[in-house]
Write a protein that holds these residues in place. Structure first.
Motif, PDB file in Angstrom:
ATOM      1  N   GLN A 150      43.903  14.234  -2.510  1.00 29.12           N
ATOM      2  CA  GLN A 150      44.966  13.277  -3.068  1.00 29.12           C
ATOM      3  C   GLN A 150      46.099  14.040  -4.050  1.00 29.12           C
ATOM      4  OE1 GLN A 150      42.271  10.643  -4.907  1.00 29.12           O
ATOM      5  NE2 GLN A 150      42.657   9.037  -3.511  1.00 29.12           N
TER       6      GLN A 150
ATOM      7  N   SER B 118      51.551   7.957  -0.928  1.00 29.30           N
ATOM      8  CA  SER B 118      50.785   6.958  -1.175  1.00 29.30           C
ATOM      9  C   SER B 118      49.482   7.109  -0.087  1.00 29.30           C
ATOM     10  CB  SER B 118      51.180   5.754  -1.156  1.00 29.30           C
ATOM     11  OG  SER B 118      52.374   5.586  -2.156  1.00 29.30           O
ATOM     12  N   TYR B 119      49.592   7.253   1.186  1.00 26.65           N
ATOM     13  CA  TYR B 119      48.838   7.051   2.039  1.00 26.65           C
ATOM     14  C   TYR B 119      48.665   8.406   2.915  1.00 26.65           C
ATOM     15  CZ  TYR B 119      48.641   2.024   1.623  1.00 26.65           C
ATOM     16  OH  TYR B 119      48.690   0.845   0.849  1.00 26.65           O
ATOM     17  N   HIS B 120      47.542   8.620   3.598  1.00 23.76           N
ATOM     18  CA  HIS B 120      47.445   9.843   4.447  1.00 23.76           C
ATOM     19  C   HIS B 120      46.348   9.542   5.266  1.00 23.76           C
ATOM     20  CE1 HIS B 120      46.667  13.789   6.022  1.00 23.76           C
ATOM     21  NE2 HIS B 120      45.444  13.895   5.528  1.00 23.76           N
ATOM     22  N   LEU B 121      46.778   9.658   6.784  1.00 16.43           N
ATOM     23  CA  LEU B 121      45.931   9.368   7.923  1.00 16.43           C
ATOM     24  C   LEU B 121      45.563  10.769   8.356  1.00 16.43           C
ATOM     25  CD1 LEU B 121      45.078   7.433  10.440  1.00 16.43           C
ATOM     26  CD2 LEU B 121      47.373   8.391  11.451  1.00 16.43           C
TER      27      LEU B 121
ATOM     28  N   LEU C 101      41.706   6.598   6.722  1.00 18.65           N
ATOM     29  CA  LEU C 101      43.074   6.367   5.980  1.00 18.65           C
ATOM     30  C   LEU C 101      42.622   6.407   4.200  1.00 18.65           C
ATOM     31  CD1 LEU C 101      46.106   5.421   6.423  1.00 18.65           C
ATOM     32  CD2 LEU C 101      45.155   3.240   6.275  1.00 18.65           C
TER      33      LEU C 101
ATOM     34  N   ALA D 122      43.990   5.644   1.115  1.00 17.13           N
ATOM     35  CA  ALA D 122      45.130   4.663   0.417  1.00 17.13           C
ATOM     36  C   ALA D 122      45.039   4.807  -1.228  1.00 17.13           C
ATOM     37  CB  ALA D 122      44.857   3.316   0.743  1.00 17.13           C
TER      38      ALA D 122
ATOM     39  N   LEU E  75      47.430   0.488  10.179  1.00 19.54           N
ATOM     40  CA  LEU E  75      48.545   1.064  10.365  1.00 19.54           C
ATOM     41  C   LEU E  75      49.945   0.428  10.159  1.00 19.54           C
ATOM     42  CD1 LEU E  75      47.791   4.428  12.380  1.00 19.54           C
ATOM     43  CD2 LEU E  75      47.839   4.173   9.882  1.00 19.54           C
TER      44      LEU E  75
ATOM     45  N   ILE F 108      50.420  -1.505   6.711  1.00 18.01           N
ATOM     46  CA  ILE F 108      50.963  -0.813   5.436  1.00 18.01           C
ATOM     47  C   ILE F 108      52.221  -1.508   4.778  1.00 18.01           C
ATOM     48  CG2 ILE F 108      51.728   1.288   4.503  1.00 18.01           C
ATOM     49  CD1 ILE F 108      49.712   2.806   6.327  1.00 18.01           C
TER      50      ILE F 108
ATOM     51  N   LYS G 131      56.473   2.279   1.871  1.00 17.32           N
ATOM     52  CA  LYS G 131      55.220   2.992   1.458  1.00 17.32           C
ATOM     53  C   LYS G 131      55.297   4.422   2.221  1.00 17.32           C
ATOM     54  CE  LYS G 131      53.231   0.679  -1.838  1.00 17.32           C
ATOM     55  NZ  LYS G 131      53.322   1.037  -3.010  1.00 17.32           N
TER      56      LYS G 131
ATOM     57  N   ILE H  19      53.671   7.753   4.005  1.00 20.84           N
ATOM     58  CA  ILE H  19      52.578   8.119   4.510  1.00 20.84           C
ATOM     59  C   ILE H  19      52.499   9.514   5.030  1.00 20.84           C
ATOM     60  CG2 ILE H  19      52.905   7.117   6.700  1.00 20.84           C
ATOM     61  CD1 ILE H  19      50.061   6.539   7.339  1.00 20.84           C
TER      62      ILE H  19
ATOM     63  N   CYS I 155      58.029   2.132   6.820  1.00 22.47           N
ATOM     64  CA  CYS I 155      57.271   2.919   5.956  1.00 22.47           C
ATOM     65  C   CYS I 155      58.044   4.374   6.197  1.00 22.47           C
ATOM     66  CB  CYS I 155      55.731   3.339   6.420  1.00 22.47           C
ATOM     67  SG  CYS I 155      54.697   2.075   5.771  1.00 22.47           S
TER      68      CYS I 155
END
Length: 592
Positions: A178, A187-190, A219, A221, A259, A262, A266, A268, A287
């Motif tokens: 993070q 804000s997000y990471h896959l 994911l 968040a 996905l 979202i 945002k 990602i 996104c």
């Protein structure tokens, strides 16, 4: 269906769909090197079982591309089919993309399954094909229609890797990730890569043969971490543990829906090299996508102090298993009728005797005589041979322990070696020592080290076709990025805490191959007015074969290194061996 019948069926589907060519890779939806049986489409189609290769079918051609490691194996396995072998890296052999561009007509359509091609590759192919006026359809999966006895998606039980072994909690690892997300305003990471998921969440499984991973997506968040996995894999106790650490469990198939939902605007973080195109297409179009490497890739490559301490202990256990095996092997006579497959089973039993052993870290390479000239040979019922009392024998194997992953290769001679065999072995050993003893400035990259392993072979007009070394995971995948020691100019610095292999070799087709592999740890050596210098610590504990070493070819420094290494091997292993094995090892490790 045999291979040619499969080709015919695919060609009929191509005609029906107005598809000029289909590309079938070796990949799964997670970009894995080792692929679960469910996704072994290229193997199902071609009969070629190597880990790397790409098949292309047009209405007139069927071609398999693979690299140096598998030339001999591939030729044998596709023999009798319509497939033609293209040897990647050979002069005048085009890539499959170049071949398609040169062969197809403008406005022809090429079909691929976007589930098993990365974002980066699809974007690259589109650009390449567009120049010729070729179209790319990413929704073509003819294999799914034809593979009627396809193995199910694996669903082994997931389990938690204790912080006692991992050295860091999953909460700490998520915070590290993070922090890097924050630096990118994401804000997000896959995360789609299985070993990155395993490392990040301190989870292991048995979904992929010899790879302790689970088929899953993650994911991250703003408030939660979502693990997309078959819920049947997670028992109640593990589910409770994961929820306690802020991880919600969601069914594997729900990833594309998540996905798409979202929130608008945002950001990602997505790794284009390690995220399949279908996932990329599923992301909410409103996104913002930041395309950077998964933070976990670099983080897990740097082993922490607890992992390193475990690895040192694991090296002794694994060395004892390999020495017990080599002792046993040397004392077998021709009447024993040992074979490549049976000796692999025997080595497994020696490892199984070691504390906290889980499974092999890859299918062992047990290669006798001309089979050892095939870099990644794997014995099958059809190729398995009796190991006699003469000729070269190569053993490349490793173990996955709760306390780490190992990878070791040794080459011996069954009987009296020839002068050429001794010379070749000594040249490979000199290259190995050159890497093991090098001092290098902080910031050096693997390709700058690679030539050291080849220098003595080059002086004799010889070389080997694979890299000198690869990264190794911690109770994870035996091949781990991002660092390598390779001729390829990979822009990754060798950093303190990285664990790699040192494995030069030489291969004489139709005769024998020699490879000598130790694991090595990157460490700091010293600082002076010229900067910080780094070194390698040898992690592997197992002797080299004295009868194959020509002492006259070695410098005094090389002899001193071998003698010191052998003294260390005997000191560490002898307390863990039966008396007769320890006496034997004492002879094997005598000073040159």
């Amino acid at each position: 269906m045999n291979t040619n019948e499969k080709i015919n069926h695919i060609r009929q589907l191509m005609k029906d769909g107005n598809i000029a060519a289909v590309i079938i890779p070796s990949d799964d939806p997670h970009g894995s090197e080792y692929v679960a049986d469910h996704w072994q489409a290229r193997k199902w189609l071609t009969g070629f079982s190597g880990s790397a290769g790409t098949a292309v079918i047009t209405l007139e051609h069927a071609i398999l591309w693979t690299d140096f490691r598998y030339y001999i194996q591939a030729e044998k396995q596709i023999s009798g089919s319509w497939f033609e072998l293209y040897k990647m890296g050979e002069p005048d052999v085009p890539t499959f993309q170049k071949w398609l561009i040169d062969t197809l007509k403008p406005k022809d359509t090429i079909g691929i399954d976007g589930n098993v091609f990365s974002m980066a590759n699809v974007k690259k192919y589109k650009t390449q094909f567009k120049a010729k006026g070729l179209l790319l359809n990413t929704d073509i999966d003819f294999v799914r229609e034809l593979w009627t006895d396809r193995p199910p998606r694996p669903k082994s039980a997931a389990f938690s890797l204790s912080e006692q072994y991992a050295g860091k909690s999953r909460k700490d690892k998520i915070r590290q990730i993070q922090k890097q997300m924050d630096a990118l305003d994401a804000s997000y990471h896959l995360i789609a890569t299985l070993d990155d998921i395993a490392w990040s969440l301190n989870l292991r499984g048995q979904d992929v043969h010899t790879n302790p991973v689970n088929i899953a997506f993650v994911l991250i968040a703003p408030q939660n971490v979502f693990l997309f996995v078959s819920k049947t894999k997670i028992n109640d106790a593990l589910a409770k543990e994961l929820r306690r650490d802020g991880i919600d469990i969601v069914e594997y198939e729900d990833i594309t829906s998540a996905l798409s939902k979202i929130q608008d605007n945002k950001t990602i973080l997505v790794d284009p090299e390690n995220t399949n195109y279908r996932l990329y297409q599923s992301i909410n179009k409103k996104c913002k996508i930041v395309e950077e490497s998964n933070p976990a890739i670099a983080l897990k490559a740097i082993k922490n102090d607890i992992e390193i301490a475990h690895l040192r202990q694991t090296a002794v256990k694994d060395g004892a298993a390999v020495v017990n095996f080599l002792f046993w092997l040397e004392h077998q006579n021709e009447d024993a009728q040992i074979t490549e497959q049976s000796v692999a089973d025997k080595l497994y039993l020696f490892r199984k005797d070691q504390e906290l052993f889980v499974e092999n870290s890859f299918d062992p390479i047990m290669a006798y005589q001309d089979h050892s000239a095939m870099c990644h040979y794997s014995a099958t019922k059809e190729t398995d041979v009796v190991i006699g009392n003469a000729g070269m024998f190569l053993t490349d194997s490793g173990g996955n322990y709760l306390t780490g992953t190992t990878d070791i290769t040794r080459t011996i001679c069954r009987g009296k070696p020839s002068k050429q065999e001794i010379t070749d072995y000594t040249l490979v050993l000199k290259g190995h020592i050159s890497v093991a003893t090098v001092l290098f400035p902080k910031g050096t990259k693997g390709f700058q080290i690679d030539t050291l392993s080849r220098q003595y072979l080059w002086q004799q007009g010889m070389d080997f076709g694979h890299g000198t070394g690869h990264g190794v995971g911690f109770f994870l995948c035996v091949h781990e990025g991002p660092a390598r020691i390779s001729p390829h100019p990979i822009d990754v610095k060798l950093e303190k805490g990285m664990v790699l292999t040192n494995e030069p070799g030489v291969y004489r087709e139709g005769a024998y191959g020699i490879r000598l592999e130790n694991m090595i740890l990157v460490d700091q050596a010293f600082e002076n007015e010229f900067g910080t210098f780094m070194k390698f610590e040898n992690m592997t504990v197992c002797h080299f074969e004295r009868t194959l070493i020509d002492k006259d070819m070695l410098s005094m420094e090389e002899k001193d290194w071998i003698n010191a290494y052998h003294a260390m091997v005997y000191e560490k292993l002898s307390p863990n061996l039966d008396q007769d094995v320890a006496l034997w090892l004492n002879e094997k490790t005598k000073e040159l």
